[in-house]
Design a protein around this motif. Structure first.
Motif, short mmCIF file in Angstrom:
data_model
loop_
_atom_site.label_atom_id
_atom_site.label_comp_id
_atom_site.label_asym_id
_atom_site.label_seq_id
_atom_site.Cartn_x
_atom_site.Cartn_y
_atom_site.Cartn_z
N SER A 145 7.83 1.92 2.72
CA SER A 145 7.53 0.54 2.10
C SER A 145 8.75 -0.35 2.14
N ASN A 146 9.95 0.19 1.81
CA ASN A 146 11.09 -0.54 1.86
C ASN A 146 11.44 -1.25 3.32
N ASP A 147 11.18 -0.24 4.48
CA ASP A 147 11.31 -0.69 5.68
C ASP A 147 10.37 -1.88 5.89
N GLU A 148 9.03 -1.72 5.61
CA GLU A 148 8.20 -2.83 5.94
C GLU A 148 8.52 -4.08 5.14
N MET A 149 8.97 -4.06 3.82
CA MET A 149 9.29 -5.08 2.92
C MET A 149 10.62 -5.87 3.93
N THR A 150 11.54 -5.10 4.24
CA THR A 150 12.48 -5.88 4.92
C THR A 150 11.94 -6.35 6.18
N LEU A 181 0.70 -1.22 -0.20
CA LEU A 181 -0.10 0.15 -0.12
C LEU A 181 0.86 1.23 -0.04
N ASP A 182 1.87 1.36 0.79
CA ASP A 182 2.98 2.63 0.98
C ASP A 182 3.62 2.58 -0.24
N CYS A 183 3.94 1.48 -1.04
CA CYS A 183 4.33 1.46 -2.36
C CYS A 183 3.84 1.88 -3.51
N VAL A 184 2.37 1.40 -3.58
CA VAL A 184 1.77 2.33 -4.54
C VAL A 184 1.44 3.62 -4.20
N ALA A 185 1.33 4.03 -2.94
CA ALA A 185 0.95 5.36 -2.76
C ALA A 185 2.25 6.20 -2.96
N GLY A 186 3.31 5.75 -3.03
CA GLY A 186 4.72 6.33 -2.87
C GLY A 186 4.99 6.43 -4.45
#
Length: 150
Positions: A127-132, A110-115
Motif C-alpha cells: 500500500s505504501n509503495d502504491e501511495m508513493t 484497498l491494500d491498506c484496509v486489508a493490511g
C-alpha cells in the motif's frame, strides 16, 4: 524505517495546502479557464479530501493505531471513488497522470484496509509503495497544470 513510519512518510506527500490555480495570460486562455473551472467547480474538493485522508492515515500510523489506519484508508477509497467519478481534467496529459494517480491510490486504499485489518506488514508495505507511486503521478499532473497556467 518501520512500516508505520513508511506509511507516515507516504501519507505526508499530500500534506501541503491545496491552492487554487492562477492563470497567466501568456498561455492558452481557453485551456487555462477550463483548468481553473475544473478546480473551482469541484476539483479542489477532491484534492482536499485526498489531502485530508493522507493526513488522517499519517496520524493513525504515527499513533500505531491499526483500526484508525483501516478507517482512514476506507475513507480514502471512498474519496478516490468520488474523484474518479468527477469530471476529467480538460488537458489529456494532465488527465492521464491524474487518472493514474487515482488508480494507484485506489489500490493503495484497498491494500491498506486489508493490511490493517489483517495486521499484514506485506500488504501495508505494498500500500505504501502504491501511495508513493500515486503521488508521483499526481506530481506529473500538477506539473502539467502549472505548465498550462504559465
Amino acid at each position: 524505517m518501520s512500516l508505520l513510519a513508511t506509511l507516515v512518510a507516504s501519507a505526508s506527500l499530500l500534506a501541503g495546502p491545496v491552492a487554487a490555480p492562477s492563470a497567466d495570460p501568456s498561455g492558452d486562455g481557453q485551456m487555462q479557464q477550463a483548468i481553473s473551472d475544473w478546480f473551482t467547480k469541484g476539483g479542489d474538493k477532491r484534492l482536499t479530501a485526498l489531502q485530508n485522508d493522507f493526513e488522517a492515515i499519517a496520524k493513525a500510523a504515527t499513533a500505531t493505531d491499526l483500526p484508525a489506519v483501516e478507517a482512514s484508508c476506507t475513507t480514502l477509497k471512498t474519496d478516490v471513488d468520488a474523484a474518479q467519478a468527477y469530471a476529467p481534467l480538460p488537458d489529456a496529459r494532465a488527465q492521464k497522470a491524474w487518472a493514474a494517480s487515482l488508480d494507484l491510490y485506489e489500490k493503495a486504499a484497498l491494500d491498506c484496509v486489508a493490511g490493517a485489518d489483517q495486521a499484514d506488514a506485506q500488504l501495508l508495505l505494498k500500500s505504501n509503495d502504491e501511495m508513493t507511486q500515486g503521488s508521483q503521478e499526481l506530481s506529473k499532473a500538477t506539473a502539467r497544470v502549472q505548465e498550462i497556467l504559465r
